[in-house]
Design a protein around this motif. Structure first.
Motif, PDB file in Angstrom:
ATOM      1  N   VAL A 660       0.964  -1.118   0.033  1.00  0.00           N
ATOM      2  CA  VAL A 660       0.039   0.017  -0.010  1.00  0.00           C
ATOM      3  C   VAL A 660       0.920   1.332  -0.261  1.00  0.00           C
ATOM      4  O   VAL A 660       0.751   2.084  -0.779  1.00  0.00           O
ATOM      5  N   LEU A 661       1.863   1.424   0.887  1.00  0.00           N
ATOM      6  CA  LEU A 661       2.626   2.468   0.852  1.00  0.00           C
ATOM      7  C   LEU A 661       3.817   2.534   0.117  1.00  0.00           C
ATOM      8  O   LEU A 661       4.579   3.648  -0.172  1.00  0.00           O
ATOM      9  N   LYS A 662       4.392   1.331  -0.692  1.00  0.00           N
ATOM     10  CA  LYS A 662       5.262   1.432  -1.763  1.00  0.00           C
ATOM     11  C   LYS A 662       6.640   1.748  -1.159  1.00  0.00           C
ATOM     12  O   LYS A 662       7.411   2.498  -1.781  1.00  0.00           O
ATOM     13  N   THR A 663       7.007   1.486   0.228  1.00  0.00           N
ATOM     14  CA  THR A 663       8.360   1.821   0.836  1.00  0.00           C
ATOM     15  C   THR A 663       8.474   0.689   1.743  1.00  0.00           C
ATOM     16  O   THR A 663       7.877  -0.294   1.917  1.00  0.00           O
ATOM     17  N   SER A 664       9.264   1.093   2.760  1.00  0.00           N
ATOM     18  CA  SER A 664       9.879  -0.077   3.724  1.00  0.00           C
ATOM     19  C   SER A 664       9.964   0.686   4.865  1.00  0.00           C
ATOM     20  O   SER A 664      10.036   1.882   5.295  1.00  0.00           O
ATOM     21  N   ALA A 665       9.963  -0.130   6.060  1.00  0.00           N
ATOM     22  CA  ALA A 665      10.015   0.439   7.419  1.00  0.00           C
ATOM     23  C   ALA A 665      11.061   0.938   7.797  1.00  0.00           C
ATOM     24  O   ALA A 665      10.907   2.127   8.186  1.00  0.00           O
ATOM     25  N   ALA A 666      12.295   0.562   7.421  1.00  0.00           N
ATOM     26  CA  ALA A 666      13.577   1.346   7.731  1.00  0.00           C
ATOM     27  C   ALA A 666      13.703   2.569   6.921  1.00  0.00           C
ATOM     28  O   ALA A 666      14.152   3.657   7.524  1.00  0.00           O
ATOM     29  N   THR A 667      13.284   2.697   5.712  1.00  0.00           N
ATOM     30  CA  THR A 667      13.237   4.092   4.993  1.00  0.00           C
ATOM     31  C   THR A 667      12.424   5.061   5.797  1.00  0.00           C
ATOM     32  O   THR A 667      12.710   6.051   5.927  1.00  0.00           O
ATOM     33  N   LEU A 668      11.144   4.605   6.291  1.00  0.00           N
ATOM     34  CA  LEU A 668      10.377   5.368   6.929  1.00  0.00           C
ATOM     35  C   LEU A 668      10.840   5.982   8.516  1.00  0.00           C
ATOM     36  O   LEU A 668      10.852   7.146   8.755  1.00  0.00           O
ATOM     37  N   VAL A 669      11.631   5.181   9.095  1.00  0.00           N
ATOM     38  CA  VAL A 669      12.285   5.385  10.326  1.00  0.00           C
ATOM     39  C   VAL A 669      13.307   6.412  10.003  1.00  0.00           C
ATOM     40  O   VAL A 669      13.463   7.380  11.008  1.00  0.00           O
ATOM     41  N   ASP A 670      14.283   6.181   9.022  1.00  0.00           N
ATOM     42  CA  ASP A 670      15.351   7.019   8.776  1.00  0.00           C
ATOM     43  C   ASP A 670      14.920   8.559   8.401  1.00  0.00           C
ATOM     44  O   ASP A 670      15.296   9.291   9.143  1.00  0.00           O
ATOM     45  N   SER A 792       0.817   8.344   5.825  1.00  0.00           N
ATOM     46  CA  SER A 792       0.877   8.234   4.434  1.00  0.00           C
ATOM     47  C   SER A 792       1.903   9.356   3.725  1.00  0.00           C
ATOM     48  O   SER A 792       2.482   9.111   2.560  1.00  0.00           O
ATOM     49  N   LEU A 793       1.587  10.384   4.271  1.00  0.00           N
ATOM     50  CA  LEU A 793       2.829  11.587   3.754  1.00  0.00           C
ATOM     51  C   LEU A 793       4.272  11.068   3.862  1.00  0.00           C
ATOM     52  O   LEU A 793       4.914  11.219   2.942  1.00  0.00           O
ATOM     53  N   MET A 794       4.510  10.589   4.997  1.00  0.00           N
ATOM     54  CA  MET A 794       6.029  10.219   5.109  1.00  0.00           C
ATOM     55  C   MET A 794       6.247   9.272   3.855  1.00  0.00           C
ATOM     56  O   MET A 794       7.346   9.125   3.465  1.00  0.00           O
ATOM     57  N   ALA A 795       5.283   8.098   3.824  1.00  0.00           N
ATOM     58  CA  ALA A 795       5.561   7.158   2.828  1.00  0.00           C
ATOM     59  C   ALA A 795       5.820   7.974   1.506  1.00  0.00           C
ATOM     60  O   ALA A 795       6.593   7.534   0.571  1.00  0.00           O
ATOM     61  N   ALA A 796       5.094   8.676   1.108  1.00  0.00           N
ATOM     62  CA  ALA A 796       4.961   9.609  -0.333  1.00  0.00           C
ATOM     63  C   ALA A 796       6.191  10.533  -0.371  1.00  0.00           C
ATOM     64  O   ALA A 796       6.847  10.598  -1.395  1.00  0.00           O
ATOM     65  N   LEU A 797       7.043  11.140   0.892  1.00  0.00           N
ATOM     66  CA  LEU A 797       8.107  11.788   0.863  1.00  0.00           C
ATOM     67  C   LEU A 797       9.300  10.688   0.619  1.00  0.00           C
ATOM     68  O   LEU A 797      10.143  10.929  -0.039  1.00  0.00           O
ATOM     69  N   ALA A 798       9.106   9.847   1.196  1.00  0.00           N
ATOM     70  CA  ALA A 798      10.334   8.545   1.021  1.00  0.00           C
ATOM     71  C   ALA A 798      10.456   8.343  -0.114  1.00  0.00           C
ATOM     72  O   ALA A 798      11.747   7.997  -0.711  1.00  0.00           O
ATOM     73  N   GLU A 799       9.391   8.056  -1.025  1.00  0.00           N
ATOM     74  CA  GLU A 799       9.662   7.586  -2.500  1.00  0.00           C
ATOM     75  C   GLU A 799       9.372   8.563  -3.382  1.00  0.00           C
ATOM     76  O   GLU A 799       9.226   8.335  -4.632  1.00  0.00           O
ATOM     77  N   GLY A 800       9.301   9.884  -3.195  1.00  0.00           N
ATOM     78  CA  GLY A 800       9.229  11.031  -4.093  1.00  0.00           C
ATOM     79  C   GLY A 800       8.110  11.182  -4.764  1.00  0.00           C
ATOM     80  O   GLY A 800       8.028  11.738  -5.844  1.00  0.00           O
ATOM     81  N   HIS A 801       7.026  10.916  -4.095  1.00  0.00           N
ATOM     82  CA  HIS A 801       5.619  10.840  -5.030  1.00  0.00           C
ATOM     83  C   HIS A 801       4.964  12.395  -4.625  1.00  0.00           C
ATOM     84  O   HIS A 801       3.940  12.667  -5.241  1.00  0.00           O
ATOM     85  N   CYS A 833       0.707   8.271  -9.123  1.00  0.00           N
ATOM     86  CA  CYS A 833       0.964   9.133  -7.989  1.00  0.00           C
ATOM     87  C   CYS A 833       0.527   8.679  -6.658  1.00  0.00           C
ATOM     88  O   CYS A 833      -0.370   7.911  -6.665  1.00  0.00           O
ATOM     89  N   ASN A 834       1.040   9.239  -5.735  1.00  0.00           N
ATOM     90  CA  ASN A 834       0.819   9.053  -4.296  1.00  0.00           C
ATOM     91  C   ASN A 834       1.014   7.767  -3.828  1.00  0.00           C
ATOM     92  O   ASN A 834       0.374   7.120  -3.007  1.00  0.00           O
ATOM     93  N   THR A 835       1.871   7.118  -4.679  1.00  0.00           N
ATOM     94  CA  THR A 835       2.434   5.603  -4.162  1.00  0.00           C
ATOM     95  C   THR A 835       1.439   4.540  -4.216  1.00  0.00           C
ATOM     96  O   THR A 835       1.318   3.734  -3.398  1.00  0.00           O
ATOM     97  N   LEU A 836       0.450   4.544  -4.972  1.00  0.00           N
ATOM     98  CA  LEU A 836      -0.728   3.823  -5.171  1.00  0.00           C
ATOM     99  C   LEU A 836      -0.326   2.542  -6.094  1.00  0.00           C
ATOM    100  O   LEU A 836       0.185   2.831  -7.230  1.00  0.00           O
TER     101      LEU A 836
END
Length: 850
Positions: A660-670, A792-801, A833-836
């Motif tokens: 759903v978020l198209k990212t990883s936990a480590a990326t979000l924590v960092d 959701s916003l942190m995931a979008a920022l992490a993946e550049g969306h 967009c929005n990592t969907l």
């Protein structure tokens, strides 16, 4: 006039037919017959007067009489089918007139007059029939049974009159229940202009009051009618049984029989019109005719002040002519007000009827939602003088009898304050319209408010509560995010915002959290604050009071004074801070389901007044000394808390993070450490260790009727993320919000739309079983929604969306349509967009999943 001219083909007694026993059938008391005829004429006169009080000289009465005449002719036609000789019914004609009850027509007309537009006429008439129908039916039954007693008298003449009377009552009932409503609707449809300058909205208020009074039925009278009907039915049954068992030779009934061999035709000596004229010139007929003529003249020329209440609704000046309606489509109310083609005009006047028929306006094409909720006065001629207007304002009816232009003139002369228009006019929407017009006249562009709506809004919910000097309202789009699984229950979160992608992003976060088991939320602290500031002659005096307030016995004294001011506010603690000779006393109290600022202010003021008696040298500077602190970024709220202190947490599984978020936990924590913690510290923020909590807080606050300005403190939030799980691939996320200033009663929560949003969440109004629980639940929902938005916003920022989604969905296609069409490659590149996920409904962040 002999009634046989209706019951036989060419037999008219006294003219071309000899009726030997006619004198036996007629009443021997000519004086009594004359009196009865005069009473019948007087009765009709007063019936007409009652209808005239509603503003119609002739039309309503004529329509009612026409209905009665139709039923009368119908009765005669039915009688004629029996081919009997009903000579003598002419004596009973006044009796039949007394059966005509125009009060029924008047009562139904009052329902029709409640209409503010022609479209409401049919509905109001139907409503009137639903209310009056059972009453009229019972009256018809009682009248039929009472009049029918005459059929048991044994006197042929009385039996004939009674039979015809019963038939007339039933025919009149059927005509009124079927023909009259249609006739009344047609009459009102044809009459759409004001009569004698009478404003229809005033007439509407009068009729509304009269209808309400008319609906107050007397249950005793209704019960008596039912009992009377039952008794008469018993009498009829008993009489029928006796007649069936009576012997023929015991009957001594005297029957008057006209021998058909003696009655015969003769050649008339004079013309028929001369015959009737000679009958009318008889003393008894002449008296009745003279009375009818005199009453008719009095009705037409002299009955001009028969209803004082109705006269109060007319203008004092005969030269002033008013119109009503002013229907303005598409909310262009100010611009079209002078356009006759866009005005609905509706009244009961029968003068200038031909002109009123021509004034069928284009307003019938206006959608119902654009029709103004009230009908206003507007003068087309010279307005009354200032002195006259001031006198009218002092009268019982007050300023509501003035035209819009006259009120505007008084406003320009500073004789009426603009902020008091609602109280003066007692009409909220009209006050708003006049204020809009006053402001528009002072602007460069008088049409600037055309797109600012003001109709179809209940201003009674805002008057003296939410807003002053009202010009209208500003619609804000309302979206929904969810379902959000919180503490084992699903919530659909309403969000009012103009920022694109915000609702969609929060919705994605809600799905990610719900798919991972939901959110747990906890209330750590509940206490609204208010901090008065006082001053002493020196710092020592201030210190003495500080030490005194910190004693437990002193706190009990203050608490008693505080708690006595409210049923719900309960003082929990005091925080006292000294600066020189100034003392700041921070009251912290629970306030039930209310946000509580007013409760705190009232309680704090009462306590300070009580402390003044113990410390006479104390000087009270203000009930608020900014140590509260309200609607300002303050460390005291971040550290000590204010309102509701809520913590929400959740664990998001690896599968949801990847899918759903198209990212990883480590990326979000960092990213959270680098952005929300270190970045915020570098900026020196207070309570801003988050990505965008203010977005969610403000959107939910506007939707649920909170004070949007309190998002300053309510948005205080720290977002923490950690990796967890067997392989540290899951994500633990929490949001801590120490100062959520929120409530479910008072202020904007009473507005209809905002209270609806609260009902969506199941927290509208006070919690009667556990006071305060609704506000606590709402605070937990807000904190959980912030958690979803942060994720959701942190995931979008992490993946550049983030930028891509805003370029597609947060730009105006109305203003920037050329840009969107000139860059097809850009549109194609951000279709996900929005990592969907491409295989889910999240491929575009406009579509929402359930």
């Amino acid at each position: 006039m002999s009634m046989t001219m209706y019951s036989s083909d060419d037999k008219i007694c006294g003219w071309n037919y000899v009726c030997p026993n006619i004198d036996k059938l007629q009443s021997p008391d000519a004086l009594g017959v004359t009196i009865t005829r005069c009473v019948a004429v007087m009765y009709l006169y007063f019936q007409f007067r009652d209808l005239k009080k509603m503003g119609s000289r002739y039309l309503l009465a004529i329509s009612g009489l026409f209905t009665m005449f139709s039923s009368f002719m119908f009765s005669l036609a039915v009688v004629n089918l029996f081919k009997n000789d009903y000579t003598g019914l002419n004596e009973a004609l006044p009796f039949f007139l007394l059966l005509i009850d125009l009060s029924k027509a008047s009562a139904l007309a009052r329902f029709a007059l409640r209409s503010t537009s022609p479209d409401e006429v049919q509905y109001n008439i139907a409503q009137g029939m639903a209310i009056l129908g059972p009453i009229i039916t019972l009256d018809a039954i009682v009248e039929t049974l009472v009049i029918g007693v005459g059929t048991l008298s044994g006197w042929k003449g009385l039996e004939t009159i009674s039979c015809f009377g019963c038939l007339s009552v039933l025919a009149n009932y059927l005509a009124f229940m079927t023909f009259y409503p249609a006739c009344l609707t047609l009459v009102l449809e044809l009459c759409r202009e004001v009569n004698h300058g009478r404003p229809v909205w005033q007439l509407h208020q009068l009729m509304h009051k009269e209808v309400e009074e008319g609906q107050k039925l007397n249950p005793v009278i209704q019960r008596v009618k039912v009992i009377m009907s039952a008794g008469l039915m018993f009498v009829y049954a008993h009489s029928w049984w006796l007649a069936k068992n009576a012997k023929t030779d015991d009957s001594k009934e005297e029957v008057i029989i006209i021998d058909p061999t003696i009655a015969h035709k003769v050649k008339p000596e004079i013309a028929l019109w001369q015959f009737y004229l000679s009958r009318m010139l008889n003393a008894d007929h002449a008296i009745t005719l003279l009375l009818a003529v005199l009453l008719g003249l009095k009705y037409i020329f002299f009955d001009v002040d028969i209803d004082t209440e109705f006269q109060k609704c007319q203008y004092a000046s005969e030269e002033s002519q008013t119109v009503i309606g002013d229907v303005e489509p598409n909310n262009s109310l100010d611009n079209n007000r002078n356009d006759p083609s866009s005005r609905v005009q509706f009244s009961l006047g029968d003068e200038n009827l031909e002109q009123s028929v021509k004034m069928v306006t284009a307003a019938t094409q206006t959608p119902p939602g654009n029709l103004p909720a009230l009908v206003r006065l507007k003068s087309h001629q010279i307005a009354r003088s200032t002195e006259e207007c001031l006198e009218i304002m002092k009268s019982e009816d007050g300023a509501k009898m003035l035209t819009d232009e006259e009120i505007l003139a008084l406003l320009d002369q500073k004789l009426i304050p603009s902020y008091k228009l609602e109280n003066i006019l007692q009409d909220y929407e009209r006050a708003v319209y006049i204020r809009r017009k006053m402001i528009s006249q002072k602007l460069d562009n008088i049409d600037v408010m055309e797109q600012l709506p003001y109709t179809s809004f209940d201003y009674s919910t805002t008057h003296r509560v939410c807003c002053e000097n009202v010009l209208g309202y500003v619609p804000i789009p309302l979206g929904v995010a969810g379902p959000l699984l919180l503490n084992g229950k699903n919530y659909y979160v309403p969000m009012a915002t103009t920022e694109g992608c915000l609702v969609a992003s929060t919705h994605r976060g809600c799905r990610a959290l719900s798919d991972s088991g939901g959110v747990q939320s906890y209330l750590l602290q509940d206490g609204m604050t208010r901090s008065p500031v006082v001053r002493f002659a020196c710092a020592e005096k201030a210190m003495q009071m500080k030490f005194w307030l910190e004693k437990s016995s002193s706190f009990q004294f203050v608490k008693e004074k505080f708690d006595e001011t409210s049923r719900f506010a309960r003082l929990d603690k005091l925080q006292v801070c000294q600066a020189g000779r100034l003392l700041y006393i921070r009251f912290i109290a629970k306030t039930g389901d209310a946000m509580g600022m007013n409760m705190l202010s009232k309680g704090a003021e009462n306590c300070i007044s009580a402390l003044k008696e113990k410390f006479p040298e104390m000087e009270i500077l203000s009930v608020s000394g900014n140590y509260c602190s309200d609607k300002k970024s303050a460390a005291v709220n971040w550290v000590q808390g204010r309102g509701k202190y809520v913590v929400s947490e959740a664990v998001v599984c690896e599968k949801v993070i990847n899918g759903v978020l198209k990212t990883s936990a480590a990326t979000l924590v960092d990213l959270n450490i680098s952005k929300n913690l270190i970045g915020s510290a570098m900026a020196g923020v207070q309570g801003g260790f988050n990505a965008h909590s203010a977005n969610i807080v403000t959107a939910v606050y506007i939707a649920t009727g909170q004070d949007p300005a309190q998002n300053v403190s309510s948005s205080n939030c720290i977002t923490l993320m950690e990796t967890t799980g067997p392989n540290n691939c899951d994500l633990y996320i929490s949001c801590s919000m120490p100062s959520l200033e929120i409530g479910t009663v008072g202020g904007g929560t009473n507005l209809h739309a905002q209270s609806t949003c609260l009902r969506m969440l199941g927290v509208q109004g006070p919690n009667t079983e556990n006071p305060g629980n609704n506000a606590k639940t709402l605070a937990q929902i807000v904190c959980a929604a912030v958690l979803a938005g942060e994720l959701s916003l942190m995931a979008a920022l992490a993946e550049g969306h983030l930028v891509k989604s805003h370029m597609l969905h947060n730009r105006s296609f109305v203003q920037g349509s050329s840009q969107s069409t000139s860059h097809p490659n850009l549109v194609q590149s951000v279709s996900s967009c929005n990592t969907l996920s491409e295989d889910t409904q999240y491929q575009t962040n406009i579509k929402l999943t359930s």
